[in-house]
Motif scaffolding. Structure first.
Motif, short mmCIF file in Angstrom:
data_model
loop_
_atom_site.label_atom_id
_atom_site.label_comp_id
_atom_site.label_asym_id
_atom_site.label_seq_id
_atom_site.Cartn_x
_atom_site.Cartn_y
_atom_site.Cartn_z
N LEU A 283 0.81 -1.21 0.00
CA LEU A 283 0.00 0.00 0.00
C LEU A 283 0.84 1.26 0.00
O LEU A 283 0.43 2.30 -0.50
N ILE A 284 2.04 1.18 0.58
CA ILE A 284 2.87 2.37 0.71
C ILE A 284 3.27 2.88 -0.67
O ILE A 284 3.40 2.11 -1.62
N MET A 285 3.40 4.19 -0.81
CA MET A 285 3.79 4.78 -2.08
C MET A 285 5.14 4.21 -2.52
O MET A 285 6.12 4.33 -1.79
N PRO A 286 5.21 3.59 -3.71
CA PRO A 286 6.46 2.92 -4.10
C PRO A 286 7.67 3.85 -4.11
O PRO A 286 8.77 3.43 -3.71
N VAL A 287 7.48 5.10 -4.52
CA VAL A 287 8.61 6.03 -4.53
C VAL A 287 9.09 6.28 -3.10
O VAL A 287 10.30 6.31 -2.84
N ALA A 288 8.16 6.41 -2.16
CA ALA A 288 8.53 6.65 -0.77
C ALA A 288 9.32 5.47 -0.22
O ALA A 288 10.41 5.65 0.36
N SER A 289 8.81 4.25 -0.43
CA SER A 289 9.51 3.11 0.15
C SER A 289 10.86 2.90 -0.53
O SER A 289 11.85 2.59 0.13
N ALA A 290 10.92 3.12 -1.84
CA ALA A 290 12.20 2.93 -2.55
C ALA A 290 13.25 3.90 -2.01
O ALA A 290 14.40 3.52 -1.78
N LEU A 291 12.86 5.17 -1.80
CA LEU A 291 13.83 6.16 -1.29
C LEU A 291 14.28 5.79 0.12
O LEU A 291 15.45 5.97 0.47
#
Lengths: 314, 287
Positions: free
Chosen positions: A132-140
């Motif tokens: 559910l977490i924003m992929p860009v947020a988790s990737a960073l």
């Protein structure tokens, strides 16, 4: 939870009108469908046709020269381009490893979550969060707070096992991205496998257990055959989504170091938005579509055949 | 795990103890897995409440005096317009999806067109085409009609991205509407509009809500269109976050605070909609 049976049953028992609907009736039925259908054709199909056209042109946005028709030369350069072949290999490795590992984990997790344990609902809730977490947020955050060589949480957690200050993103760039993909997609596959697991009547398994069948035998002979279509569906849908991975590559490595993590979507992005090579990017796009359509055909066939298709009512 | 029938039955007490230790083992395994997957998210939220100096420590700090200062710096860094754009693109595109999907789902379930099967597969197949392959003409058209860096471009694209899922989901909910209710409405001579808004919609309201939530999750998290079609005016939250790439060496706590603001609302929505999630993710094939 169950693949709908009631609905099919109801549709079957309903009396079917013997006369074919008139042309006028057919159009009044079509009317509510048309806006959505036209919208999808305009926004998704026309760009693909245009892509096909652009792929036959020599067109670079940095030069003022008008686009000229060059036939198949863009395709020829794609097939002789070592970077494209590299991106193809990266995509295949990334997708295959992430899908297979996620699916194995998903089956294990679904079997776990199907047990009656304290706080199962909460555990399931926590488990699906990576999806559910924003992929860009988790990737960073994976790039920084998790995988950093000096202060990262991963190195701290692995330090009892003799791992010290590994610079994951420069020494194992593709592996690091695959780990993040597995973390994100395992919950998705778990949900699909769990839905399959919960559709299996428990009394049959209980009967086998009473008859003295071991856990391994029950899994191999009874649970796995029942789960197979769900595993196939999860694998195909997962492959289609993971082939398109862009967010993680952009946020974590920008395709590097070198071209070690440049997959097809990221390479196409580089061609279109950094090199402004419109014709070349379009040719790449067409080839990518063909590859994905091959996977998608299997997925569509599976959805149509294995899952009983719900009948429309009227 | 299971005793063979030929073996002598264990006495009541030891069997109970074994059963108890087995369920303890399951409990531990389930929770270790859940915490392992949740850990990066927990770490994000914890780091967001740290002062910047505490974010860089080895071993990592699990206890600290929480501060809101990083959230304040995120807002003074100008997160506002990005949040607004994300909110606008997400909500308006979801509204557009529902407007288009409700009648379409009706025409594919309750009073189906003759080729409803083909139409359904057309919708699902668009979901399987790689969007990267369409970005070039979309970019050129957006440039030519002056929709670059315009939030309406995102609205139109996110609606197309989510429409197939919504059609499939809403259709599966409409199939559950009892036939007697529909017949009663038809005998009363209700028009199509009245039948959908007054008869069907109240019954499938939970389904509409679930479909909307899933569209909201996907639209909010979308990055590829956002980064390629917007720059300064219409950029959304994921674009704000990648702005940290050049400076992230200095601002881990601030990055975590921004990521928390960006993702926590959607995580909560996803938790609420989790029962319907599998229906949306499998394009309605599973319930």
């Amino acid at each position: 939870m169950t693949v709908v049976e009631q609905v099919t049953r109801r549709a079957r028992t309903r009396r079917v009108t013997p006369t074919a609907p008139s042309a006028r009736q057919r159009w009044t039925r079509r009317l509510p469908l048309l806006p959505a259908l036209i919208y999808m054709i305009v926004i998704t199909q026309i760009p693909f046709i245009v892509t096909l056209w652009y792929s036959l042109e020599n067109w670079n946005l940095t030069s003022n020269a008008k686009a000229r028709f060059t036939g198949l030369s863009n395709y020829a350069s794609v097939f002789t381009d070592a970077n494209y072949r590299n991106s193809l290999v990266v995509s295949v490795i990334m997708t295959a490893v992430a899908v297979i590992v996620s699916m194995v984990l998903a089956v294990a997790l679904a079997l776990l979550l199907n047990q009656k344990v304290l706080g199962r609902g909460l555990a399931r809730t926590l488990l699906i969060t990576p999806f559910l977490i924003m992929p860009v947020a988790s990737a960073l955050l994976w790039k920084t707070t998790m995988l950093d060589p000096t202060y990262g949480l991963v190195n701290w957690l692995l330090s009892p096992f003799g791992v010290h200050h590994v610079a994951w993103l420069s020494s194992h760039p593709l592996g690091s991205i695959i780990v993040v993909l597995i973390w994100r997609w395992t919950p998705f596959m778990t949900l699909i496998v769990l839905a399959g697991l919960q559709g299996q009547p428990l009394d049959v398994l209980e009967a086998a257990r009473v008859d003295g069948a071991g856990a391994l035998v029950i899994f191999r002979r009874m649970i796995f055959p029942h789960l197979r279509p769900y595993i196939e569906l999860g694998t195909l849908l997962g492959s289609i989504y993971i082939v398109n991975t862009f967010d993680e590559v952009y946020s974590m490595t920008q395709g590097g170091p070198g071209t070690s993590t440049t997959n097809m979507p990221y390479y196409l992005y580089e061609q279109a938005f950094q090199a402004y090579n419109i014709g070349g990017a379009a040719a790449l796009g067409v080839i990518t579509v063909i590859i994905v359509m091959i996977i998608a055909t299997f997925a569509l066939r599976l959805i149509a055949s294995v899952f009983r298709f719900e009948e429309a009512v009227g | 795990m299971t005793a063979a029938v030929s073996r002598p039955r264990p006495r009541g007490a030891s069997r109970k103890a074994r059963k108890w230790s087995a369920s303890l083992a399951w409990f531990v395994l389930v929770w270790v897995a859940a915490i392992a997957f949740f850990l990066p998210v927990l770490w994000m939220v914890l780091t967001a409440f740290k002062p910047e100096t505490a974010a860089y420590s080895y071993p990592p700090k699990w206890t600290f005096s929480p501060t809101l200062s990083e959230f304040r710096s995120v807002f003074s860094r100008g997160i506002g317009p990005f949040l607004e754009n994300s909110l606008f693109a997400t909500l308006v595109s979801t509204l557009l999806v529902l407007l288009l999907a409700l009648p379409a789902a009706y025409a594919l379930s309750i009073r189906p067109v003759t080729k409803w099967r083909d139409s359904l597969f057309f919708f699902i197949s668009t979901k399987m085409l790689p969007i990267v392959a369409a970005i070039v003409p979309i970019y050129i058209v957006a440039r030519d009609v002056h929709l670059l860096d315009n939030v309406y471009a995102l609205v139109l694209l996110y609606a197309a991205m989510n429409l197939p899922i919504a059609v499939w989901m809403l259709r599966s909910f409409m199939l559950e509407v009892p036939g007697e209710v529909l017949e009663a409405a038809r005998i009363d001579g209700a028009s199509l509009f009245r039948e959908i808004t007054r008869v069907i919609m109240p019954i499938i309201m939970p389904g509409i809500a679930a479909s909307a939530l899933i569209c909201i999750i996907f639209a909010w998290n979308e990055f590829f269109f956002a980064v390629n079609l917007t720059s300064t005016v219409a950029a959304t939250m994921p674009v704000f976050l990648v702005g940290f790439i050049t400076s992230e060496g200095l601002f881990w706590a601030q990055l975590s605070a921004a990521a928390t603001v960006a993702s926590v609302p959607i995580i909560i929505i996803g938790w609420i909609a989790q029962k319907q999630l599998v229906r949306g993710l499998s394009m309605g094939a599973l319930k």
